[in-house]
Design an enzyme around this catalytic site. Sequence first.
Site, PDB file in Angstrom:
ATOM      1  N   SER A   1       4.175   2.573   8.145  1.00  0.00           N
ATOM      2  CA  SER A   1       3.788   1.546   7.176  1.00  0.00           C
ATOM      3  C   SER A   1       4.979   1.078   6.361  1.00  0.00           C
ATOM      4  O   SER A   1       5.828   1.875   5.971  1.00  0.00           O
ATOM      5  CB  SER A   1       2.759   2.108   6.197  1.00  0.00           C
ATOM      6  OG  SER A   1       1.500   2.079   6.778  1.00  0.00           O
ATOM      7  N   GLY A   2       4.996  -0.219   6.075  1.00  0.00           N
ATOM      8  CA  GLY A   2       6.072  -0.789   5.270  1.00  0.00           C
ATOM      9  C   GLY A   2       7.283  -1.166   6.094  1.00  0.00           C
ATOM     10  O   GLY A   2       8.129  -1.939   5.663  1.00  0.00           O
TER      11      GLY A   2
ATOM     12  N   HIS B   1       0.826  -1.219   0.000  1.00  0.00           N
ATOM     13  CA  HIS B   1       0.000   0.000   0.000  1.00  0.00           C
ATOM     14  C   HIS B   1       0.855   1.263   0.000  1.00  0.00           C
ATOM     15  O   HIS B   1       0.369   2.344  -0.329  1.00  0.00           O
ATOM     16  CB  HIS B   1      -1.027  -0.011   1.145  1.00  0.00           C
ATOM     17  CG  HIS B   1      -0.520   0.422   2.478  1.00  0.00           C
ATOM     18  ND1 HIS B   1      -0.171  -0.466   3.473  1.00  0.00           N
ATOM     19  CD2 HIS B   1      -0.303   1.657   2.986  1.00  0.00           C
ATOM     20  CE1 HIS B   1       0.234   0.219   4.538  1.00  0.00           C
ATOM     21  NE2 HIS B   1       0.164   1.507   4.261  1.00  0.00           N
TER      22      HIS B   1
ATOM     23  N   GLY C   1       2.915   6.509   8.597  1.00  0.00           N
ATOM     24  CA  GLY C   1       4.319   6.801   8.334  1.00  0.00           C
ATOM     25  C   GLY C   1       5.222   5.649   8.736  1.00  0.00           C
ATOM     26  O   GLY C   1       6.368   5.572   8.323  1.00  0.00           O
TER      27      GLY C   1
ATOM     28  N   ASP D   1      -0.342  -7.499   1.702  1.00  0.00           N
ATOM     29  CA  ASP D   1       0.212  -6.134   1.673  1.00  0.00           C
ATOM     30  C   ASP D   1       1.740  -6.216   1.756  1.00  0.00           C
ATOM     31  O   ASP D   1       2.333  -5.966   2.797  1.00  0.00           O
ATOM     32  CB  ASP D   1      -0.377  -5.341   2.849  1.00  0.00           C
ATOM     33  CG  ASP D   1      -0.103  -3.855   2.744  1.00  0.00           C
ATOM     34  OD1 ASP D   1       0.450  -3.426   1.704  1.00  0.00           O
ATOM     35  OD2 ASP D   1      -0.446  -3.122   3.695  1.00  0.00           O
TER      36      ASP D   1
HETATM   37  C1  4AZ Z   1      -1.048   3.535   8.247  1.00  0.00           C
HETATM   38  O1  4AZ Z   1      -2.062   3.859   7.672  1.00  0.00           O
HETATM   39  C2  4AZ Z   1      -1.155   2.816   9.527  1.00  0.00           C
HETATM   40  N1  4AZ Z   1      -1.864   1.414  14.229  1.00  0.00           N
HETATM   41  C3  4AZ Z   1      -0.091   2.090   9.960  1.00  0.00           C
HETATM   42  C4  4AZ Z   1      -0.185   1.404  11.153  1.00  0.00           C
HETATM   43  C5  4AZ Z   1      -1.336   1.452  11.880  1.00  0.00           C
HETATM   44  C6  4AZ Z   1      -2.409   2.184  11.455  1.00  0.00           C
HETATM   45  C7  4AZ Z   1      -2.325   2.866  10.261  1.00  0.00           C
HETATM   46  C8  4AZ Z   1      -1.414   0.657  13.138  1.00  0.00           C
HETATM   47  O2  4AZ Z   1       0.044   3.807   7.772  1.00  0.00           O
END
Ligand code: 4AZ
Length: 552
Positions: A226-227, A74, A224, A125
């Site tokens: 993420s990944g 994503h 932020g 993902d």
């Molecule tokens: C995001 O959207 C995201 N609390 C990453 C991790 C979490 C929620 C959203 C986990 O990047």
Amino acid sequence: MKYFVINLLRVFLLVICVHYSSASAREISFRIVGGQESQVNDWLWVVSLKNNVTQNHFCGGSLIGDRWVLTAAHCLFKSGNLKLASQLTATVGEYDLSSAMVTPARRIQQIYIHPDYNSSTSVNDIALLKLASSVNNPIFISPADNEVTKKALAATEYVTVLGWGSTIPYSSYGPITYNFPNILHDVEIPLMTDAMCTKTLGSTYTAEMICAGLPEGGKDSCQGDSGGPLVIQENGWKQIGIVSWGFGCATPGHPGVYTRLALYSEWVNSISRRIYLPPDFEFNNTFIGESHSETIIIENNSEYNASLIFTAEGSNYFSYNASDCAFIETNKSCGLIITYSPSNTNISHKSITINSERRDSTALQLSLLGLPLRDATGIATAAAFQIENIAWFTGGYAPWQLTPADNTLQSGDIANNEKSLLKAQVTGSGKLSFDWATQSESGFNKLFLTVNGVIYSMIDGAEYFNTYNVYLNKKVNEVIWRYEKKTTVSTLADRAYVANVTFEEMTKDEFDLWAERNEVTMSNSGGGAMGWLSFLLLPLLFGRHFYKFREY
Ligand code: 4AZ
């Protein structure tokens, strides 16, 4: 919209500045949600993904080979559009984002998104990035295997998650405030068993995921992060998950959700540790009676030199020269030139099998599909589509057709695993604008937009018409809408639509000015600063909720 976003971005920056000055003065720091600033040199395999233009961090990643970065699929989409490799850079082993340039920003040579990634459900993902240059003296993180993963989940072991994501908790129903730190943060959280995850997340939690967090919240990954990697201490550090999604951040009863990495070792290795070539290639831009050549890159990502043996069966409309790629040194790649020359409207297939001399390697398969284009009679004669500078073509298993009542073009009547193509050949550079929509199952039947050979965007699901504006920069531009059907479920029409096509010659500057005046957020403008990304994620989060309410 654009001014709105920019202003909000300014507010964020202000919040961040205020926060930092007060934090240092009072010796307290808000940390990653519930975590702490990491120690320098502790996590040298952590990667920061950045926008190539702004150099703003937008996602995390991890180094798993000297040219290989693991991240979340994503992270490579922006408001539903695929990002291009050229829009990204990666820094490896960075610590303080504000002292950038200490760590060289590396270009990305190629993006590999899991073929079954589903943006609506976040299943699979996971994505790999091949760096354009190898990291010197790299330090890798290895994945945790299935056994380690299962045991750790059952024992709700503590794991660590790393990132430069926001440090402020928020509920998915309340207002959202972000604070993005410059220093890499880490936080320890307990894994939850599958039963616990299912209990709190319902069927949004699937076997491809793991979840982690305290029942009372307070510690979590956030936007932020993420990944980035979720790691466990097991004979050194092993990566057990990839930060994927969650309902808000660090709120009670809403654990963070991570991609269950152990399930993807075969996929990861098949791309990054062996001989890799795309499994299929589609020729969708060749007119009957003409010839078109494409170069398929075969990469030898194994540690051995490889001698390759080619065998093929299928249509004679495809030709290639096996001796082009008979030998590929380790860590080198080779371009196999394939020529497609259709002489009638038939769909053509050819399957090329590539064997390596090494006994431990398995045969690779390359499936070629030839979808010849023909004149779009009927479309081209309708007044609404007689546009100066545009020539229309169609092809695939069934041609696109005009619905005269509302001047809408719709994809042909195709069966599962078939495709229907519409092509506009646009002469001159300028703004192409059109409305598009699909009426089909999200995640399965997709309408792709390819501009001059590069996939720009994709829509799926039961969508209303959206306007898409794209700047065409060549003398002759090839714009292809490709509708692909994987399943037939439900009562939806299983069709794709294009309408209100206009083209206006202009320079890129004029276009940018127009986009700004019209408050258009361009899908291909390479944005992706953290503030932008967060905002673009909002509709996705709400979309997710909507989706869930609808389903359950
Ligand atoms: C995001 O959207 C995201 N609390 C990453 C991790 C979490 C929620 C959203 C986990 O990047």
